[in-house]
Design a protein around this motif. Structure first.
Motif, PDB file in Angstrom:
ATOM      1  N   ASP A  10      -4.237   0.513  -2.161  1.00 26.39           N
ATOM      2  CA  ASP A  10      -4.038  -0.787  -1.517  1.00 26.39           C
ATOM      3  C   ASP A  10      -3.967  -1.887  -2.576  1.00 26.39           C
ATOM      4  N   SER A  42       0.835  -1.206   0.000  1.00 23.42           N
ATOM      5  CA  SER A  42       0.000   0.000   0.000  1.00 23.42           C
ATOM      6  C   SER A  42       0.867   1.251   0.000  1.00 23.42           C
ATOM      7  N   GLN A  53      -5.408   6.838  -1.349  1.00 21.27           N
ATOM      8  CA  GLN A  53      -4.982   5.620  -0.659  1.00 21.27           C
ATOM      9  C   GLN A  53      -4.987   4.491  -1.665  1.00 21.27           C
ATOM     10  N   ARG A  93      -9.771  -0.900  -4.689  1.00 23.49           N
ATOM     11  CA  ARG A  93      -8.393  -0.895  -4.184  1.00 23.49           C
ATOM     12  C   ARG A  93      -7.916   0.512  -3.827  1.00 23.49           C
TER      13      ARG A  93
END
Length: 126
Positions: free
Chosen positions: A84, A17, A82, A67
């Motif tokens: 991930d 991440s 963000q 994601r």
């Protein structure tokens, strides 16, 4: 003078991440559409995730749905991405952008934005 400054890129292994930040000065983001774009080597800038300024409207490119998450901190005048479950195909230079007059249907269109950051490199590799 409007400035957008990205940070948070780097080298990460597949499945990892990262959180990208875009600190903005010179404008108040509350009233602006913001977007994150990715440019892979030899390709154009692709809209990855965008968010409307005044309405709760967001866009995610199909390959990042579930994601990636776009968000804002109004007090810090900063936009985040963000990321991930990163994949090698997420590799590229990530740019943030802002514009006050984009219509919803053009949110993912790079040439519709007036203000751009300098970009931050994201490399996903083992």
């Amino acid at each position: 003078q409007v400035q957008l400054v990205e940070s948070g890129g780097g080298l990460v292994q597949p499945g990892g991440s990262l959180r990208l930040s875009c600190a903005v000065s010179g404008i108040t983001l509350d009233y602006y559409v913001v977007g994150w774009f990715r440019q892979a080597p030899g390709k154009g800038r692709e809209g990855i995730s965008c968010a409307s300024g005044t309405a709760p409207i967001t866009y995610y490119e199909d390959s990042v749905k579930g994601r990636f998450t776009i968000s804002r901190d109004h007090g810090k005048n900063t936009v985040y991405l963000q990321m991930d479950s990163l994949k090698p195909e997420d590799t590229g230079v990530y740019y943030c952008a802002a514009d006050q007059t984009i219509i919803t249907s053009s949110m993912a269109t790079a040439h519709a934005y007036d203000y751009w950051g300098q970009g931050t490199q994201v490399t996903v590799s083992s």
